[in-house]
Design a protein around this motif. Structure first.
Motif: not given
Ligand code: FES
Ligand code: FES
Lengths: 153, 737
Positions: B343-346, B461-466, B553-556
């Motif tokens: 996933r990419r954020l700009d 971000l990678d698949k795990s949201g890192a 990444s849907g994380r807290d």
């Protein structure tokens, strides 16, 4: 020539009618406790009490306060005893740079004279001074404390 | 600053070896008083004066640093016979090496520091800035107290003919163990001053501290609540005159002619002086000077290009587009990592120019004597800067700077402009003291501004949201380049400006692939140091980005940050964990109620904050509460730390909510508190501050509270509304407070 009672002493000044009270206090009467912050009534650093009412001395002319009773921060402590507001300020360690605090103390003094037990919204309404150092938390705490001291005395 | 450049200046080690960098020597001024070290003075009436060579501008430095001396010297700081003042003379040992060399004194060693300390010391470079006072003084001023104590003790032993263990130290004196033979410091100081200062003294172990670490009340409060405290603007001298300055409102304009006929005819006006791009009016009352300045008819020649915000911002954006880089730091392979990211954020973040708006407007009082010697009363962050400004106007060597209380500084008072104008006025009226005060409008229009910035960022971000990659370019202006060009004569090299990317280049999160770059665009706008400097922009950028990544990444947001902090950042983690606990974090709200967090390290301290707010349908915000945690190493005075975090936070919130300086047709648009608003009591949140218990060396506290305010605010707004504000102030997105 204008005669005013400043901190209980009658004094006469030969100044222009439109000189703001602030500059009469600071530069003519040598009372530098009242501060210059904005000059247009927005910050409250110059607040003093004239005939019992809080005013911003940078936008009130000398001619309009002729004959009045002016109290400044220099006269809040009486006979070497700090006022309740000042005691609370000392206890709560309120000032940072301290430049705004003369004005805040005058505003709180005026508030407590009319409203000795102010609610939070009374305080928010009455104390519109700017403190660039951001001492608002301690100002609030010290107002509560001052009200307590007054109630106990 | 290395040995090479010193050799180039022709300053040899022989001369440098004579520069006193310890300050432990003693000195008698006849029988009147004795200096035991450069920080302690004792008079026969047992008045002990502690010299603090940092300006008191609100940060509490006169209290906090005096505590260090009191600890070792056994003084009760609140006693009537203990005084704390700024020293009355400049000395080599008051040089702020920590600030200039960006190093703790405890870590300075080797030939480079030997040279640099003495070279700077020879120029007497005292300075207050970079939240360094405690860092610089922690060992130095405790040692001063210990040396003074040792010498007084030796004098007492000689006088009483006893051994050291027979003496008990009490407030400002010694007595024998049985309570007899009390000797005050005042009785002993003269004899003590003739003794050789000890080479080595033992400092108290932390376990024995009685003053350090305690909630000691400020020593300056009594004067600041009775109107007695003298700020620069309150200096009153016999027959003094009052002045003001007026410059063309178009920045960079030159004065072609001035018609001062009307001004000169006004009551009380003594003189009108044109000095370069300024007109100075001297009168017998400040208001009369203001009135006369209003009556001036100044004809000015505007510069070729008129400053305009839209153009400045376009210039920053062009820098980004052209990737015209002045600094770049790369690790890993950010391009590849972003290309292969799940996933990419700009994103693009933008911050405005800001003014300081110190509560006490710029001012300075100068007495220029007929013989060219000068005395000046200056609310300044740099006595050396003030001295140099005056000397460059033709004063002789004897220039004495009296540093007064300052009604706020925030970096603005590191400049020399306000000294220059006062000195020019006083030079023309030699023998008469002149106080020059700027109107608020002049203060704001001719401020030196916090630079605007635009950061363009791609993150992966990678698949795990890192978070695996950050590619960030910051377009802004260099503070250092502008400051030095304006304030220092001659060439002053500084390599690259390390303040530009501070807090961004060294973001603490584990990201294996990163490119952090800067394009520092030249500008005619005067740019200056503003409370927390580069961090004020960069914390907003980094902590907004982290929040966006957590959300993506849907994380807290706590959990996401903690997951990206490695073992090297145990202190950051502890701040976050404490904050989560103290804030009672249970998710970040929603439905008009928001909680947002930010974490940022600056000036050797780490601050985390959670902002709680409510947003109404009309985008009206109520700031309910801020919970803050600071790890500033050893806490010398919890009351001061709490106050600085609260104040720093309100400073940052003020900027984030309203702060924006615009330029139009060459002029600064905002010029007083109506157009440049401040947070006031009715809108200021309750700010609860928690301190981490630490045995590390102390960090700074004056600035670290500021950077987290803006990101915690926008993160909280996002939680409340789902709207991500990427441009400050939030007023530009329609929010009001
Ligand atoms: S100086 Fe009077 S209100 Fe600001
Ligand atoms: S204490 Fe500095 S402005 Fe209020």
């Amino acid at each position: 020539m204008y005669t005013l009672k400043i901190n209980g002493i009658e004094r006469t000044f030969d100044v222009e009618a439109d000189m703001p009270l602030l500059w009469l206090l600071r530069d003519e009467a040598d009372l530098t406790g009242s501060k210059f912050g904005c000059g247009i009534g927005l910050c409250g650093a110059c607040s003093v009490i004239v005939d019992g009412a809080l005013v911003r001395s940078c936008i009130i002319s000398v001619s309009s306060v002729a004959g009045s009773d002016v109290r400044t921060v220099e006269d809040i402590a009486r006979d070497g005893r700090l006022s309740a507001v000042q005691q609370a300020w000392l206890e709560m360690d309120v000032p940072q740079c301290g430049y705004c605090q003369s004005g805040v103390i005058m505003a709180v003094t005026a508030l407590l004279e009319t409203t000795p037990r102010p609610t939070a919204s009374d305080v928010e309404e009455a104390i519109s001074n700017i403190c660039r150092c951001g001492t608002y938390d301690r100002i609030r705490a010290a107002i509560d404390r001052a009200a307590q001291i007054l109630a106990a005395s | 600053m290395g040995g090479l450049s010193l050799a180039g200046l022709g300053i040899g080690t022989g001369y440098l070896a004579t520069v006193d960098v310890t300050g432990t020597g003693a000195r008698r001024e006849g029988d009147a008083s004795a200096d035991l070290t450069a920080w302690v003075n004792i008079t026969p009436d047992n008045t002990v004066t502690i010299y603090v060579p940092f300006v008191e501008m609100g940060q509490g430095t006169h209290t906090g640093l005096a505590q260090l001396v009191c600890e070792e010297l056994g003084l009760d700081i609140s006693a009537d016979n203990v005084r704390v003042t700024h020293p009355h003379e400049e000395m080599a040992v008051y040089t702020n090496w920590t600030m200039f060399l960006d190093e703790r004194p405890e870590h300075m060693s080797g030939p480079m520091h030997w040279y640099a300390k003495r070279f700077m010391g020879s120029m007497k470079l005292s300075a207050t800035g970079g939240s360094t006072a405690m860092v610089a003084s922690w060992s130095q001023m405790r040692r001063a107290g210990a040396v003074a104590r040792h010498m007084l003790q030796q004098a007492a032993m000689q006088k009483l003919g006893v051994r050291s263990d027979a003496l008990v130290l009490q407030h400002a004196g010694f007595r024998l163990a049985d309570g007899s033979a009390p000797l005050s410091f005042g009785d002993l100081a003269q004899a003590a001053a003739s003794l050789e200062p000890p080479q080595d003294v033992d400092l108290k172990p932390p376990g024995a501290f009685q003053v350090i670490g305690k909630p000691v009340r400020r020593i300056d409060t009594a004067d600041k609540i009775t109107g007695k405290a003298r700020f620069g603007i309150d200096v009153r001298l016999q027959d003094g005159l009052f002045a003001t300055v007026r410059r063309p409102s178009v920045l960079g304009a030159t004065i072609s002619s001035v018609d001062d006929t009307k001004a000169r005819s006004m009551r009380g006006v003594r003189d009108v002086i044109v000095h370069q791009d300024a007109v100075i009016v001297i009168a017998d009352n400040t208001w009369r000077a203001f009135q006369a300045a209003d009556a001036l008819d100044i004809d000015d020649e505007p510069p070729g290009e008129l400053l305009d915000t839209a153009q400045m911002i376009a210039g920053l954006r062009a820098g980004l587009d052209g990737q015209d880089l002045s600094q770049q730091y790369v690790s890993g392979d950010p391009k590849a990592a972003i290309a292969s990211a799940a996933r990419r954020l700009d994103v693009e973040y933008q911050t405005p120019y800001l003014a300081h708006a110190t509560m006490e407007p710029m001012n300075c009082t100068v007495l220029w004597r007929q013989n060219g010697s000068v005395e000046a009363w200056v609310p300044t962050q740099s006595a050396a800067m003030a001295r140099q400004a005056i000397q460059s106007l033709g004063a002789n060597e004897d220039v004495r700077i009296k540093v007064t209380y300052a009604g706020g500084g925030f970096g603005r008072r590191a400049e020399k402009d306000f000294v220059t104008y006062a000195a020019v006025a006083a030079r023309a009226h030699a023998g008469t003291p002149v106080q020059l005060v700027w109107s608020r409008e002049e203060d704001m229009r001719h401020d030196v501004f916090r630079p605007a910035s635009i950061a363009r960022i791609a993150a992966g971000l990678d698949k795990s949201g890192a978070l695996t990659a950050v590619d960030a370019t910051l377009a802004t202006h260099s503070v250092m380049a502008s400051y030095l060009a304006r304030n220092v004569d001659g060439p002053a090299g500084f390599g690259s400006d390390r303040t530009t990317l501070e807090g961004l280049r060294d973001m603490p999160y584990d990201v294996n692939n990163r490119r952090i770059a800067a394009c520092e665009i030249e500008t005619a706008i005067p740019i200056g140091f503003w409370r927390s400097v580069g961090h004020s922009n960069n914390a907003f950028i980094v902590e907004s980005l982290m929040d966006e990544c957590a959300a993506a990444s849907g994380r807290d947001p706590f959990e996401f940050r903690l997951a990206h902090l490695g073992d090297r950042h145990a202190r950051h983690k502890a701040v976050l964990e404490t904050l989560r606990d103290k804030a009672g974090w249970r998710g970040n709200g929603g439905d008009g109620y928001g909680r947002g967090l930010a974490l940022h390290a600056s000036f050797r301290s780490i601050v985390g904050a959670v902002v709680d707010l409510r947003v109404g349908d009309d985008k009206r915000i109520v700031l309910e509460k801020v919970t803050a945690v600071i790890d500033c190493g050893w806490v010398v005075n919890p009351l001061l730390v709490e106050a600085q975090v609260q104040g720093g936070m309100n400073f940052g919130l003020t900027a984030a909510c309203f702060g924006q300086i615009d330029f139009a047709e060459g002029r600064v648009v905002q010029d007083n508190f109506d157009s440049y608003e401040m947070l006031r009591l009715d809108a200021a949140p309750d700010i609860e501050v928690h301190l981490i218990d630490s045995a590390d060396l102390p960090g700074g506290v004056g600035e670290p509270g500021t950077p987290v305010a803006a990101p915690a605010l926008v993160n909280s707004l996002f939680a409340a509304t789902g709207e991500r504000v990427r441009r400050l102030p939030i007023a530009t997105a329609g929010y009001s407070i």
